[in-house]
Enzyme design. Structure first.
Site, PDB file in Angstrom:
ATOM      1  N   CYS A  39       0.847  -1.187   0.000  1.00  0.00           N
ATOM      2  CA  CYS A  39       0.000   0.000   0.000  1.00  0.00           C
ATOM      3  C   CYS A  39       0.880   1.234   0.000  1.00  0.00           C
ATOM      4  O   CYS A  39       2.068   1.164   0.280  1.00  0.00           O
ATOM      5  CB  CYS A  39      -0.879   0.007   1.236  1.00  0.00           C
ATOM      6  SG  CYS A  39      -1.813  -1.506   1.438  1.00  0.00           S
ATOM      7  N   ARG A  60       1.012   1.948  -6.248  1.00  0.00           N
ATOM      8  CA  ARG A  60       1.273   0.903  -5.249  1.00  0.00           C
ATOM      9  C   ARG A  60       0.008   0.151  -4.853  1.00  0.00           C
ATOM     10  O   ARG A  60       0.072  -0.915  -4.254  1.00  0.00           O
ATOM     11  CB  ARG A  60       1.883   1.519  -3.989  1.00  0.00           C
ATOM     12  CG  ARG A  60       3.281   2.052  -4.181  1.00  0.00           C
ATOM     13  CD  ARG A  60       3.754   2.700  -2.902  1.00  0.00           C
ATOM     14  NE  ARG A  60       3.953   1.737  -1.850  1.00  0.00           N
ATOM     15  CZ  ARG A  60       5.121   1.271  -1.454  1.00  0.00           C
ATOM     16  NH1 ARG A  60       6.214   1.688  -2.050  1.00  0.00           N
ATOM     17  NH2 ARG A  60       5.220   0.413  -0.474  1.00  0.00           N
ATOM     18  N   TRP A  97      -3.782  -1.603  -1.275  1.00  0.00           N
ATOM     19  CA  TRP A  97      -3.698  -2.815  -2.096  1.00  0.00           C
ATOM     20  C   TRP A  97      -4.137  -3.916  -1.147  1.00  0.00           C
ATOM     21  O   TRP A  97      -3.373  -4.392  -0.312  1.00  0.00           O
ATOM     22  CB  TRP A  97      -2.257  -3.016  -2.553  1.00  0.00           C
ATOM     23  CG  TRP A  97      -2.079  -4.232  -3.402  1.00  0.00           C
ATOM     24  CD1 TRP A  97      -1.671  -5.461  -3.003  1.00  0.00           C
ATOM     25  CD2 TRP A  97      -2.303  -4.329  -4.799  1.00  0.00           C
ATOM     26  NE1 TRP A  97      -1.633  -6.314  -4.079  1.00  0.00           N
ATOM     27  CE2 TRP A  97      -2.018  -5.654  -5.176  1.00  0.00           C
ATOM     28  CE3 TRP A  97      -2.735  -3.425  -5.773  1.00  0.00           C
ATOM     29  CZ2 TRP A  97      -2.145  -6.088  -6.493  1.00  0.00           C
ATOM     30  CZ3 TRP A  97      -2.849  -3.871  -7.064  1.00  0.00           C
ATOM     31  CH2 TRP A  97      -2.553  -5.173  -7.416  1.00  0.00           C
ATOM     32  N   ASN A 156       0.931  -0.803   5.876  1.00  0.00           N
ATOM     33  CA  ASN A 156       1.328  -1.525   4.670  1.00  0.00           C
ATOM     34  C   ASN A 156       1.900  -2.865   5.109  1.00  0.00           C
ATOM     35  O   ASN A 156       2.873  -2.894   5.849  1.00  0.00           O
ATOM     36  CB  ASN A 156       2.392  -0.719   3.913  1.00  0.00           C
ATOM     37  CG  ASN A 156       2.989  -1.495   2.760  1.00  0.00           C
ATOM     38  OD1 ASN A 156       2.347  -2.406   2.225  1.00  0.00           O
ATOM     39  ND2 ASN A 156       4.201  -1.167   2.378  1.00  0.00           N
ATOM     40  N   GLY A 157       1.288  -3.972   4.678  1.00  0.00           N
ATOM     41  CA  GLY A 157       1.794  -5.290   5.068  1.00  0.00           C
ATOM     42  C   GLY A 157       0.684  -6.150   5.640  1.00  0.00           C
ATOM     43  O   GLY A 157      -0.499  -5.830   5.493  1.00  0.00           O
ATOM     44  N   GLU A 181       7.834 -19.788 -21.579  1.00  0.00           N
ATOM     45  CA  GLU A 181       7.809 -18.456 -20.979  1.00  0.00           C
ATOM     46  C   GLU A 181       9.058 -17.656 -21.382  1.00  0.00           C
ATOM     47  O   GLU A 181       8.979 -16.464 -21.668  1.00  0.00           O
ATOM     48  CB  GLU A 181       7.693 -18.585 -19.453  1.00  0.00           C
ATOM     49  CG  GLU A 181       7.749 -17.295 -18.668  1.00  0.00           C
ATOM     50  CD  GLU A 181       6.649 -16.292 -19.008  1.00  0.00           C
ATOM     51  OE1 GLU A 181       5.710 -16.621 -19.755  1.00  0.00           O
ATOM     52  OE2 GLU A 181       6.760 -15.145 -18.541  1.00  0.00           O
ATOM     53  N   LYS A 205       8.830 -14.114 -23.347  1.00  0.00           N
ATOM     54  CA  LYS A 205       9.455 -12.876 -22.850  1.00  0.00           C
ATOM     55  C   LYS A 205      10.353 -12.286 -23.917  1.00  0.00           C
ATOM     56  O   LYS A 205      10.339 -11.085 -24.166  1.00  0.00           O
ATOM     57  CB  LYS A 205      10.305 -13.141 -21.597  1.00  0.00           C
ATOM     58  CG  LYS A 205       9.606 -13.324 -20.289  1.00  0.00           C
ATOM     59  CD  LYS A 205       8.950 -12.107 -19.696  1.00  0.00           C
ATOM     60  CE  LYS A 205       7.528 -12.012 -20.150  1.00  0.00           C
ATOM     61  NZ  LYS A 205       6.527 -12.636 -19.357  1.00  0.00           N
ATOM     62  N   GLU A 228       8.262 -10.850 -27.021  1.00  0.00           N
ATOM     63  CA  GLU A 228       7.429  -9.671 -26.783  1.00  0.00           C
ATOM     64  C   GLU A 228       8.264  -8.432 -26.491  1.00  0.00           C
ATOM     65  O   GLU A 228       7.834  -7.310 -26.766  1.00  0.00           O
ATOM     66  CB  GLU A 228       6.397  -9.909 -25.671  1.00  0.00           C
ATOM     67  CG  GLU A 228       6.949 -10.024 -24.285  1.00  0.00           C
ATOM     68  CD  GLU A 228       5.850 -10.177 -23.231  1.00  0.00           C
ATOM     69  OE1 GLU A 228       4.822  -9.513 -23.331  1.00  0.00           O
ATOM     70  OE2 GLU A 228       6.052 -10.988 -22.300  1.00  0.00           O
ATOM     71  N   HIS A 249      10.683 -34.066 -34.222  1.00  0.00           N
ATOM     72  CA  HIS A 249       9.464 -34.166 -35.037  1.00  0.00           C
ATOM     73  C   HIS A 249       9.263 -32.941 -35.928  1.00  0.00           C
ATOM     74  O   HIS A 249       8.175 -32.735 -36.441  1.00  0.00           O
ATOM     75  CB  HIS A 249       8.252 -34.385 -34.126  1.00  0.00           C
ATOM     76  CG  HIS A 249       8.388 -35.611 -33.280  1.00  0.00           C
ATOM     77  ND1 HIS A 249       8.339 -36.879 -33.810  1.00  0.00           N
ATOM     78  CD2 HIS A 249       8.636 -35.761 -31.954  1.00  0.00           C
ATOM     79  CE1 HIS A 249       8.523 -37.772 -32.839  1.00  0.00           C
ATOM     80  NE2 HIS A 249       8.706 -37.112 -31.705  1.00  0.00           N
ATOM     81  N   LYS A 288      -1.426  -4.097 -20.991  1.00  0.00           N
ATOM     82  CA  LYS A 288      -1.260  -4.803 -19.727  1.00  0.00           C
ATOM     83  C   LYS A 288      -2.478  -5.676 -19.403  1.00  0.00           C
ATOM     84  O   LYS A 288      -2.341  -6.836 -19.071  1.00  0.00           O
ATOM     85  CB  LYS A 288      -1.007  -3.801 -18.601  1.00  0.00           C
ATOM     86  CG  LYS A 288      -0.721  -4.442 -17.247  1.00  0.00           C
ATOM     87  CD  LYS A 288       0.629  -5.153 -17.256  1.00  0.00           C
ATOM     88  CE  LYS A 288       0.883  -5.981 -16.021  1.00  0.00           C
ATOM     89  NZ  LYS A 288       1.906  -7.001 -16.239  1.00  0.00           N
TER      90      LYS A 288
HETATM   91  C1  F6R Z   1       3.239 -11.579 -21.093  1.00  0.00           C
HETATM   92  C2  F6R Z   1       1.996 -11.230 -20.418  1.00  0.00           C
HETATM   93  C3  F6R Z   1       0.721 -11.731 -20.997  1.00  0.00           C
HETATM   94  C4  F6R Z   1      -0.311 -12.006 -19.906  1.00  0.00           C
HETATM   95  C5  F6R Z   1      -1.670 -12.363 -20.505  1.00  0.00           C
HETATM   96  C6  F6R Z   1      -2.682 -12.714 -19.449  1.00  0.00           C
HETATM   97  O1  F6R Z   1       4.348 -11.046 -20.423  1.00  0.00           O
HETATM   98  O2  F6R Z   1       2.009 -10.536 -19.441  1.00  0.00           O
HETATM   99  O3  F6R Z   1       0.920 -12.863 -21.776  1.00  0.00           O
HETATM  100  O4  F6R Z   1       0.158 -13.060 -19.113  1.00  0.00           O
HETATM  101  O5  F6R Z   1      -2.146 -11.266 -21.236  1.00  0.00           O
HETATM  102  O6  F6R Z   1      -2.873 -11.663 -18.559  1.00  0.00           O
HETATM  103  P1  F6R Z   1      -3.540 -11.892 -17.150  1.00  0.00           P
HETATM  104  O7  F6R Z   1      -2.579 -12.694 -16.317  1.00  0.00           O
HETATM  105  O8  F6R Z   1      -3.742 -10.504 -16.591  1.00  0.00           O
HETATM  106  O9  F6R Z   1      -4.816 -12.626 -17.366  1.00  0.00           O
END
Ligand code: F6R
Length: 615
Positions: free
Chosen positions: A2, A27, A74, A100-101, A488, A492, A495, A511, A610
């Site tokens: 928080c 935060r 949060w 916070n915590g 993964e 990373k 992207e 294959h 995001k």
């Molecule tokens: C990649 C990334 C995305 C999310 C995906 C699902 O770094 O962040 O692939 O993982 O869009 O998002 P959430 O977890 O918010 O459902």
């Protein structure tokens, strides 16, 4: 995680607190509140939701108090409602606290207070502190001495700030543990407190940083520091801060992603906090998990629905649950599942894994599963998000807001929460021996230290990354529980760097994928000393035979790997089931440094968002 801010001085505190909260909103942003001292009473204003809601409330009830505290929440314990928003006040509304915590032992502390007649008005762990303080203040103690009497009784990570009408013009702030920093800003005839420097930079550059176990007594004229354990006075000389406000929000890191990668030891400590009962050795989730014993024991099947990084975490979750709890699991791409006619078994659990809790495809897949009779459990980071609202059970990641579009700390928190859930299911279903569970959990609690050790190797990984910034393609190979790590790592990289990267189960190469290998292809091979190590070595040979460049992710102390790899990145030895948490870290750093070197917008890669709230 928080945001905390406080002011004492000659100016009207409210606008200063609101401006500070604006800077801290990243935060936490599910509710916010302020408390101001005014003519012997406290003006307390709070609002659910974003800070704009609080701004609307304070606009209609302006307060000209000159000492005040503010908080942006949060949520951890208790839903994100106005009632659970901070500040919390005691029975007489004379004393207020922000926090916070998490206070792990709040239930034990609350019971005697309730029995003694204290009236609680929230579901939070925090409120217990202000009632304890109320009792201490009644004995005639000063605010700081009352705080010194209460703070040692609290278990868990926390930063706490108090004001009371009994002590006008005084703010008492405490830092109990490593999590939850507290900073005092020294102004001219005015002083400030905050959870981080962003909130203070426009007022002062002279800041003192509380050490864990410190308490600060802040008035308009001076600031004193004492140790919580014995009340002894200590010096915390102010430092001159040169950071610009944006740099400060990133705590000096170049990007939020770099900050979030570096935060993982702390983030994982927060995820683990309070999740194992010390006496029984059992994994516990809070009141948001309500599955009955009958349901858990009879579980015929679990279906995961998720997207992107969360899908990769789900693949690890399948491995963990099948291995420990012996429940068959399927992992479904949410955007595929929602448009099929999926078959849901009677009595099945559907698990959604989602950082944001707002991903449209995941929500639609959850609804499709619910309509066919499944119970819904969500692993989520954002308190009160849509996924948490439509679920029967919720397990929070407790990793704090993730700002960078590319997910890092939420991924490792998903892995740790899924691991805890697998042990939890296994304990409830009786499929794990007590000593095995104890050993696994002990290793999990060691993860923050091991993560820290991996991140200390960043310099070497950066140097390696810079050697491959012009590679046109990458291949990531993994097997077993680290097959999802390969997926993964490739996600990373693509992207962030816009280099084409593919993640493959190493056994699948023959294959088709083998056709891609030539002397220009860097191949990241996750070759930890685990049950599939020898198999991975064979796959690495296949790459070498075709002149591919092998970048091996290897266990500390493994010398055999040296003859098989062109480059080696080391991670510490850990139980195989926890190894994905460590193995992904160098791949996050590799992707980050390649992208940064290529001059890309690391925090906001092109064409992405995001929270993907559209199809
Ligand atoms: C990649 C990334 C995305 C999310 C995906 C699902 O770094 O962040 O692939 O993982 O869009 O998002 P959430 O977890 O918010 O459902």
């Amino acid at each position: 995680m928080c945001g905390i801010v406080g002011y004492v001085g000659p100016r009207t505190a409210l606008p200063l607190l609101m401006a500070g909260l604006r800077r801290l909103e990243y935060r936490g942003y599910d509710s916010a509140g302020v408390a101001l001292q005014k003519n012997g009473h406290l003006d307390v204003m709070r609002a659910e939701g974003k800070l704009d809601n609080l701004a609307a409330v304070v606009a209609t009830h302006p307060s000209d108090g000159k000492t005040g505290i503010g908080h942006t929440r949060w949520a951890t314990h208790g839903r994100p409602t106005e009632q659970n928003a901070h500040p919390h006040v005691d029975c007489t509304s004379a004393t207020a606290v922000i926090h916070n915590g998490i206070i792990e032992n709040f239930q034990e502390l609350k019971a005697p207070l309730v029995a003694a007649g204290h009236k609680f008005s929230s579901e939070t762990d925090t409120e217990v502190v202000v009632h304890l303080l109320e009792d201490e203040l009644k004995t005639g103690k000063s605010l700081e001495d009352a705080a010194l009497a209460v703070l040692p009784r609290l278990d868990g990570a926390a930063a706490l700030v108090f004001i009371s009408t009994t002590h006008p013009g005084t703010i008492v702030a405490a830092r109990i543990s490593n999590a939850g920093g507290v900073i005092v800003g020294h102004g001219k005839a005015e002083n400030f407190v905050a959870s981080d420097m962003t909130a203070l930079l426009e007022h002062t550059r002279d800041m003192s940083f509380l050490e864990p176990g410190d308490l600060a007594v802040v008035t308009q004229k001076d600031v004193r520091f004492r140790r919580i354990e014995d009340g002894a006075t200590v010096e915390r000389a102010p430092k001159k801060i040169e950071l610009d406000p944006v740099g400060a929000a990133k705590s000096g890191y170049k990007h939020f992603m770099a900050k979030e990668i570096a935060e993982q030891p702390r983030a994982i400590s927060d995820t683990l906090l309070g999740r194992v009962d010390r006496t029984s050795g059992r994994v516990v989730f809070d009141a948001d998990v309500k599955m009955t014993d009958d349901f858990v024991k009879a579980l015929p099947r679990i279906t995961f629905v998720a997207c992107g990084t969360a899908l990769h975490a789900s693949l690890v979750g399948k491995y963990l649950i099948e291995r420990l709890a012996k429940v068959p699991c399927d992992v479904e791409i949410a955007s595929e599942y929602r448009y099929r006619d999926p078959v849901v078994s009677k009595g099945q659990l559907t698990i959604a894994v989602t950082q944001s809790g707002e991903t449209a495809d995941t929500l639609a897949a959850m609804n499709a599963s619910r309509e066919r009779g499944a119970r819904l459990l969500t692993f989520c980071n954002v308190m009160g998000s849509e996924a948490t609202r439509i679920s029967d059970d919720v397990i929070y990641l407790h990793t704090g807001p993730e700002i960078s579009v590319a997910s890092t700390k939420a991924y490792t928190a998903m892995l740790v929460d899924l691991f805890l859930f697998a042990v939890y299911l296994a304990q409830r279903r009786g499929t794990i021996a007590a000593n095995v569970a104890a050993q696994l959990l002990a290793e999990a609690f060691h993860l923050p230290t091991l993560i820290d050790a991996v991140l200390r190797e960043e310099g070497k990984i950066r140097a390696l990354a810079y050697r491959y910034t012009t590679a046109p393609n990458f291949l990531h190979l993994g097997r077993g529980v680290n097959y999802p790590t390969a997926l993964e790592g490739a996600l990373k990289l693509k992207e962030l760097s816009y280099i084409h990267a593919e993640g493959t189960a190493a056994g699948e190469m023959k294959h088709g994928t083998n056709a891609l290998i030539d002397k220009t292809l860097p191949v990241v091979a996750i070759a930890l000393k685990d049950s599939v190590y020898k198999k991975m070595l064979s796959n690495i040979q296949e790459v070498r035979a075709r002149a591919g460049i092998v970048i091996a992710l290897a266990t500390d102390g493994d010398t055999e790997i040296e003859q098989h790899a062109d480059e080696i990145i080391r991670v510490p030895a850990v139980h195989e089931l926890l190894s994905p948490v460590l193995a992904v870290l160098p791949l996050q750093l590799l992707a980050y440094h390649i992208a940064d070197k290529r001059g890309n917008d690391v925090d906001q890669p092109r064409n992405l968002a995001k929270a993907v709230t559209v199809e």
